[in-house]
Scaffold this motif. Structure first.
Motif, PDB file in Angstrom:
ATOM      1  N   GLY A  26       0.949  -1.089   0.307  1.00 22.81           N
ATOM      2  CA  GLY A  26       0.061  -0.149  -0.512  1.00 22.81           C
ATOM      3  C   GLY A  26       1.026   1.046  -0.064  1.00 22.81           C
ATOM      4  N   ARG A  27       0.467   2.639  -0.651  1.00 25.67           N
ATOM      5  CA  ARG A  27       1.531   3.573  -0.584  1.00 25.67           C
ATOM      6  C   ARG A  27       0.261   5.088  -0.051  1.00 25.67           C
ATOM      7  N   LYS A  28       0.948   5.823   0.764  1.00 25.42           N
ATOM      8  CA  LYS A  28      -0.236   6.623   1.322  1.00 25.42           C
ATOM      9  C   LYS A  28      -0.821   6.523   2.121  1.00 25.42           C
ATOM     10  N   GLN A  29      -0.959   6.162   2.892  1.00 25.46           N
ATOM     11  CA  GLN A  29      -1.403   5.148   4.301  1.00 25.46           C
ATOM     12  C   GLN A  29      -1.416   6.112   5.642  1.00 25.46           C
ATOM     13  N   ILE A  30      -2.424   6.072   5.869  1.00 28.81           N
ATOM     14  CA  ILE A  30      -2.424   7.050   6.974  1.00 28.81           C
ATOM     15  C   ILE A  30      -2.484   6.133   8.049  1.00 28.81           C
ATOM     16  N   VAL A  31      -2.130   6.088   9.327  1.00 28.13           N
ATOM     17  CA  VAL A  31      -2.407   5.094  10.475  1.00 28.13           C
ATOM     18  C   VAL A  31      -2.789   6.438  11.487  1.00 28.13           C
TER      19      VAL A  31
END
Length: 90
Positions: A26-31
Protein backbone atom coordinates in the motif's frame (compact mmCIF):
# COMPACT_ATOMS: atom_id res chain seq x y z
CA UNK A 1 13.97 6.69 -10.03
CA UNK A 2 12.44 10.17 -9.70
CA UNK A 3 12.73 11.59 -6.20
CA UNK A 4 8.97 11.90 -5.63
CA UNK A 5 8.01 8.67 -7.43
CA UNK A 6 6.78 6.00 -5.08
CA UNK A 7 7.69 2.36 -5.59
CA UNK A 8 4.98 0.14 -7.09
CA UNK A 9 2.99 -2.42 -5.13
CA UNK A 10 4.91 -5.67 -4.73
CA UNK A 11 8.29 -3.99 -4.39
CA UNK A 12 10.68 -5.64 -1.93
CA UNK A 13 12.83 -3.39 0.25
CA UNK A 14 15.17 -3.47 3.22
CA UNK A 15 14.82 -0.60 5.69
CA UNK A 16 17.78 1.18 7.25
CA UNK A 17 19.04 -0.93 10.13
CA UNK A 18 16.65 -3.74 9.18
CA UNK A 19 17.47 -7.40 8.80
CA UNK A 20 14.17 -8.62 7.30
CA UNK A 21 12.83 -7.71 3.85
CA UNK A 22 9.44 -6.04 3.50
CA UNK A 23 6.98 -6.21 0.61
CA UNK A 24 5.06 -3.02 -0.13
CA UNK A 25 1.32 -3.54 -0.44
CA UNK A 26 0.00 0.00 0.00
CA UNK A 27 1.01 3.60 -0.59
CA UNK A 28 0.14 6.92 1.02
CA UNK A 29 -1.25 5.28 4.15
CA UNK A 30 -2.59 7.19 7.15
CA UNK A 31 -1.87 5.59 10.50
CA UNK A 32 -4.57 6.64 12.92
CA UNK A 33 -3.51 7.08 16.52
CA UNK A 34 -3.45 10.00 18.94
CA UNK A 35 -1.72 11.98 16.19
CA UNK A 36 -2.67 10.66 12.69
CA UNK A 37 0.31 10.58 10.34
CA UNK A 38 0.69 9.78 6.64
CA UNK A 39 3.39 7.39 5.51
CA UNK A 40 4.61 6.68 1.98
CA UNK A 41 4.20 2.91 2.32
CA UNK A 42 2.72 0.04 4.25
CA UNK A 43 4.46 -3.31 4.09
CA UNK A 44 4.62 -6.83 5.44
CA UNK A 45 7.44 -9.31 5.96
CA UNK A 46 8.71 -11.02 2.83
CA UNK A 47 8.21 -13.89 2.04
CA UNK A 48 5.60 -14.47 4.76
CA UNK A 49 3.14 -11.77 3.69
CA UNK A 50 0.32 -10.62 5.95
CA UNK A 51 0.33 -12.35 9.34
CA UNK A 52 -1.75 -9.88 11.37
CA UNK A 53 -1.88 -6.15 12.15
CA UNK A 54 1.01 -6.49 14.60
CA UNK A 55 3.33 -7.42 11.70
CA UNK A 56 2.33 -4.57 9.38
CA UNK A 57 4.80 -1.70 9.04
CA UNK A 58 4.28 1.90 7.92
CA UNK A 59 7.39 3.68 6.64
CA UNK A 60 8.62 6.44 4.36
CA UNK A 61 10.74 6.30 1.24
CA UNK A 62 13.60 7.92 3.15
CA UNK A 63 13.64 4.89 5.51
CA UNK A 64 14.58 2.51 2.67
CA UNK A 65 18.21 1.40 2.64
CA UNK A 66 18.01 -0.97 -0.32
CA UNK A 67 15.46 -1.64 -3.07
CA UNK A 68 15.73 -5.37 -3.70
CA UNK A 69 12.98 -5.61 -6.35
CA UNK A 70 10.66 -3.10 -8.03
CA UNK A 71 7.09 -4.34 -8.35
CA UNK A 72 5.01 -4.72 -11.50
CA UNK A 73 4.50 -1.59 -13.60
CA UNK A 74 2.09 -1.10 -16.49
CA UNK A 75 0.05 1.79 -17.90
CA UNK A 76 -2.32 1.74 -14.90
CA UNK A 77 0.66 2.17 -12.58
CA UNK A 78 1.98 5.02 -14.75
CA UNK A 79 -1.41 6.76 -14.61
CA UNK A 80 -1.58 6.26 -10.85
CA UNK A 81 1.90 7.79 -10.49
CA UNK A 82 0.55 10.90 -12.26
CA UNK A 83 -2.34 11.06 -9.77
CA UNK A 84 0.14 10.78 -6.90
CA UNK A 85 2.35 13.49 -8.44
CA UNK A 86 -0.63 15.85 -8.68
CA UNK A 87 -1.61 15.13 -5.08
CA UNK A 88 1.97 15.82 -3.92
CA UNK A 89 2.04 19.11 -5.85
CA UNK A 90 -1.21 20.36 -4.23
Amino acid sequence: MAENKLLPIGSIVLLEGGSKKLMIYGRKQIVVSNNPKMFDYIGVFYPEGYIDQEYTFAFNHSDIENIIFEGYQDEEETEFQHVLDEAIMD
